[in-house]
Design an enzyme around this catalytic site. Structure first.
Site, PDB file in Angstrom:
ATOM      1  N   ASP A  76      15.795  -9.830  83.134  1.00 37.44           N
ATOM      2  CA  ASP A  76      16.161  -8.750  82.217  1.00 37.44           C
ATOM      3  C   ASP A  76      15.496  -7.419  82.563  1.00 37.44           C
ATOM      4  OD1 ASP A  76      13.836 -10.174  81.549  1.00 37.44           O
ATOM      5  OD2 ASP A  76      13.899  -9.542  79.462  1.00 37.44           O
ATOM      6  N   GLU A 143      12.638 -12.255  79.569  1.00 32.27           N
ATOM      7  CA  GLU A 143      11.184 -12.327  79.667  1.00 32.27           C
ATOM      8  C   GLU A 143      10.538 -11.209  78.854  1.00 32.27           C
ATOM      9  OE1 GLU A 143       7.242 -11.272  80.837  1.00 32.27           O
ATOM     10  OE2 GLU A 143       9.006 -10.065  81.326  1.00 32.27           O
TER      11      GLU A 143
END
Lengths: 417, 417, 417, 417
Positions: A76, A143
């Site tokens: 991400d 994350e």
């Protein structure tokens, strides 16, 4: 050799990196990213499963008897507007969890992590005869919000893909390219993110006496929160209390009825963590009383990260392998970082050791004529940090090469006998 | 009598009020509102012009020889979410100038102003034989941002609709219904709205030392700004410095690179105004230096309102007319208010006198069983103020009746001989 | 054995301790203390010199060939009012450097240091046949202000009493009696004390607008200084910024013209020290500008302490000796402390190694019926700290015994062959 | 004429003024002052009583039938160090109620009040044939602490010297010499002085985490108190909240256990007063909670002044007399002041009217070559205010003359028929 042919692969990996960098996606929205990576893993011949923990991808590479090594990268990006002037810079936008449109950028370097993992897997496929065992290529979502690893575990990760013998992961850092950094034991902090909402009483900007001004209340809380680290935490203990967001009001002549703060707390010790969280509650509540607030504040968790601990013996084994492969001058011991990571949850859930290390991504020598360039400061440790709109690696090819080599060198401890 | 037949008209006016209350629109977006009102004025037989100053409406009612009286009401609503539980409450949303979607509410009572003006015009039409002269019905946009009157003037208002002999206007206030409030001379404050942007250096929430934290800088500015009114303005001078909005950061673990404040300043005296504005600049600049900010702050005007001065002799004439019509017990002298108004610009531009007054809109007696109801506090002057999400009149019918009567009674000074 | 006969000496040492505790004296005013100790050393047969560095005392004990060991204790007390209820509590007063009368108390335990040093010397005299070499008994003034060691050195200490081979010293701490604590390398922080004077403009309390209020300025500085440790120092670096004193104004209705702050800064790293001191200057100057101060602030040093570093090899030798003598369970490694000490200057000036350790002085078991007693908290590390008005050891006899034993055990490394 | 011969008296009055200026005394310590003045009154033939209300002096001058007029001057000076460079400047010191030695100065101009009263009495004696009635010359102690008038009343003033028909008093102000300033109705504010003590937990400056830092707590309270006037008091209401003194700590490395603030509150309206005092308590208590203070704060009154109200009709009579005597250009209406006075208690206790006015004491023309001189700013209203170390009148002779004339002119309303 697991690294045979890596030289020829670098240009292709750099293209993959640029593509990922140009198309960042927010946490749990990594649809395009997952699709690109899944296709790449499938093309390499792995069994690929998508949608693990919403947008996660798992590729399994079986190569005979032997241990199973989990290699993990995170996918991400962040709601940050890129200001570095590389041609492949991000112009992407996304919609954050509050429904607000925002620019998006790989300001934490997850694009390098993914590229290195793909590179390592492709090297392992290309050099099947040099190793035996199984590799789990884990591309984790989300994350940044501390939720992706848990989401994959909650989605049956261990039952579906386990067991495994060790988990390995890495993260780029503001340090010279080709250098690696290891830390036995506690490596990254516990993180607690909180949403604090304080309530006043709204009204006209010209009549403050008819209101309870939540902007002043919020400002007073921000100033008072500084005293926790400055006065309440022992000087040799580590704690960070960041107010990363503050929002109140819309119109310049309307005093709003409430204000919202987003806090981020980092600690290395459970007792310190308790003490800091208690102090936050004490201060927020008391400041609301000082303001004469009509309702008590609300303090709600947004997310949290556990401590990240590297297994000491396994870290030493990785350090020895790195030192042999890259020379002692390129392998450094580093100190615990106040950043956070949810990587550790995979190994914790499986009851096996894990190691997580940093690799450098910058080259100050690239700016001989521009000592004022922020990246020129990397040698002095003052390059842009993760989450900065300038956090874009400079020495892309050597950075990616060393990141691939590091994954292969560490994995070889288990895979190459 | 100009008020003949008013009793029968009230139910219809209340329906108009409810419709306007239920359909509020932001400044310069008063499309539906203007359309409803223009149709109503046209139906009454006025010559109607729309689109004056973007969304303004002017109706001309000619009735023989005599003075020309300008009656003005404002049309815009506010980005406030209504919480009062009337059945006709607003559920409307709008898009503010920053492109952000927001709930909208008539939280400043402009719906009562418009309804009263329509009622007065319809009474004048119905009682044409009781007066002579000309009435300009002015429905002004964008009062809340201090721009609507100027926009209509810039659109040729005087050339197209002038000249006129007097301008009359009124505003609802948190006081008992049927009561009127007049103030000769300076009535409402000068207002200056400013946008302050402070710059830090962004980074990861876990590494504050690599950043310059703009949230702490903004909070420190807010606290320091309190000292202007508390310490730098003479105790018997009037000044208000409100920070009505503060915005910085998005993600809980990303320290942002800047923060934005919206300030609103109210003063009654040009010297005090200069002193307060200079202190704001001094404090904002110095706090940025205290923070080690990499760039100086920016302070930009958003909008401004002039002082509103009632012509003293004309105010006395209106007071006398009100007292004769409603009894001395219902007509009060009031003190200058820190709120602001751009109504005065019409008369200033034309070089004629103007009077602006307040009318009450609440009835504490409506809450005999609920002394805790905010509106029950009106007798003690602590009812919800304008711009509050609870600012909805309780005694609708008597409020509208008195507001219509007040306009007619004041206008009669010029129109009825 | 150097400790032979120590049991019988303890009651007498406890009397000496009580006498010193009851008669504390401020820095460089240790007249009575020096006199008592000089007499005691002389009675033991040492060559005694007084007035070294104003009030310091040096005793020389020669006992044949061998190394010279410097044993140092500090003599001064603090302007603190004792609240512990021991019968021998201090009722003393003194006059501080500003000419102000103040209660005085041995709130930092120097009375235990002096008593232990006397006890050790008397043991060495009593057991002359068990060792050979020379002992320098150094009773230093003015440790609390960081000036006493330098004053003795400036008074020709090395020429008059040197050379020597090692310097040993110790300090009581809030830990269980009989336990010892060692730290190789950097042990105690650099300290910088600063006097900050900010200038406003005085006036009548009722007319703040005619003044520049230095109280608000000083308060704003205090709040802003909190951000240095909280935001500008890396989380894993150590820094303390304490505003220990703030003084402004006298009469309740006179706004004063200035305010004074006393700051105390602790750091372990020269770069961090520079950064913190620069931030203090930046904040103080900018806050004065924010206030519109008519004169810039003044920042002047009060005093400073260097880092205290224990020689690593020598510390290991002492640790080994302690462990053999007292058992591993009573010898602990401790971490660097933010307190400061000028002990290190003696060895630095002489170019020899030095070791400084802590000994515990409290016994929670003494409060079985009073778990709320502050001293009962020692097991959890929350006993009163040095400089607290409650910092009085509980387990006096075992504390003194272990402190004497520790000095003798360490000295024996050089004196007993 | 009551003013006959005044010209010749001025040089002597100026000598008296210089003597009083050079020998200021603190509240209730006006021993020398009372002695000098009592001797002067006795020499003029009055019946003199000393020791009224500790150090007050009352002189009675009887001159046949007629009303009794009370003329009052105050005697005490302030703990301020004079910086004006007049040859007769004060070098006096005194001991304040806390036992601390302090410089003392007539920084509020009571020396001019006393001199003018003596001058007026001596004129009345010298012109006995021009009037009839009785004059009470009241030299009051301790005006600065709001206690002197009450102390004289408590000492039987009314029984011993009353009744009387009117009370007259005056105060110098930062305005041009020879000008007089009157205010019918409320003239000066109610004042409340408070001592706030906040408690933390002391300790070593290097170990803030073992303490609760009262300096930070006090600073936070100071910053928060600014919001009362800025946000909680209506913009057109008057309130002042001054923190005139802040004291905590002594030694730079000892965190103290408590801090003390002295507050001064000024208001014109009892409701505002209640609101402000309640807000102070709320903020102080809540800030202590935010700090985790081990004990709640203490808030104790130091002293208080009532509102000073001038009787409206009597003020008009005095204004008419002044205007006739000095010309309309020298008599001004002024607005209520936030300063406080206990003069009003005499008339309140007697149930008679009173008038108190201001007289100017500065002459900007005296500094033609030094426009930067603070006194040169008097024309713009920015001369040094009362309680400033620079508050020394420049135009001494014309100031004293006008002050004597004003007393005589006002008194003549009752005494000259």
């Amino acid at each position: 050799m697991l690294t045979s042919g890596l030289d020829d692969r670098i240009p292709d990996l750099e293209l993959l990196y640029r593509d990922l960098h140009e198309h960042p996606e927010l946490s749990f929205q990594e649809e395009r990213t997952a699709s690109v990576l899944a296709a790449r893993l499938a093309a390499a011949g792995l069994e690929v499963t998508t949608g693990v923990g919403k947008t996660g991808v798992v590729g399994v590479l079986r190569n005979g008897e032997g241990p199973t090594v989990l290699l993990r990268a995170d996918m991400d990006a962040l709601p940050v507007q890129e200001i570095e002037k590389v041609p492949y810079r991000s112009r992407a936008t996304g919609v954050d969890p509050d429904g607000v449109s925002t620019p998006v950028m790989h300001a934490c370097g997850h694009d390098t992590h993914m590229t290195a993992l793909i590179g390592a897997v492709e090297q392992l496929v290309a050099n099947r005869d040099a190793w035996s065992g199984t590799v789990l290529a884990v591309l984790q979502p989300a994350e940044e919000v501390g939720s992706g690893a848990q989401a994959m575990l909650d989605d049956g990760f261990l039952d579906r893909f386990g067991p495994f013998d060790v988990a390995l992961g890495q993260h780029i850092t503001s340090a010279p390219s080709t250098h690696l950094y290891l830390c036995p034991g506690v490596f990254m902090a516990a993180a607690d993110s909180l949403r604090v909402t304080v309530y006043g009483r709204g009204g006209h900007g010209s009549a403050p006496h008819t209101t309870v001004d939540p902007v002043v209340l919020a400002a007073s809380i921000v100033m008072r929160l500084q005293t926790i680290v400055a006065r309440e935490v022992a000087p040799n203990e580590v704690a960070v209390v960041t107010v990363a967001a503050i929002h109140a009001g819309r119109k310049e002549n309307v005093i709003p009825a409430s204000a919202e703060l987003k806090l981020n707390v980092r600690t290395f010790d459970p007792d310190v963590r308790e003490r800091v969280l208690a102090a936050i509650t004490r201060i927020v509540d008391a400041e609301a009383e000082a303001a004469g607030a009509p309702r008590p504040p609300e303090i709600a968790p947004i997310n949290g990260f556990p401590l990240l601990r590297n297994d000491v013996a396994t870290t030493e084994a990785v350090r020895a392998a790195f030192t042999e492969a890259f020379g002692a001058g390129h392998v450094h011991e580093t100190t615990p970082k106040t950043g956070s990571e949810d990587f550790g949850l995979f190994a914790e859930a499986a009851g096996v050791p894990s190691v997580f290390w940093n690799f450098g991504g910058f080259d100050p020598a690239l700016y001989p004529d521009d000592p004022a360039h922020p990246h020129a400061a990397v040698a002095s440790g003052r390059a842009p940090g993760g989450h900065s709109p300038e956090f874009v690696p400079t020495a892309v090819a050597p950075t990616l090469r060393r990141a691939v080599e590091a994954l292969l060198t560490a994995a070889a401890i288990w895979l190459v006998r």
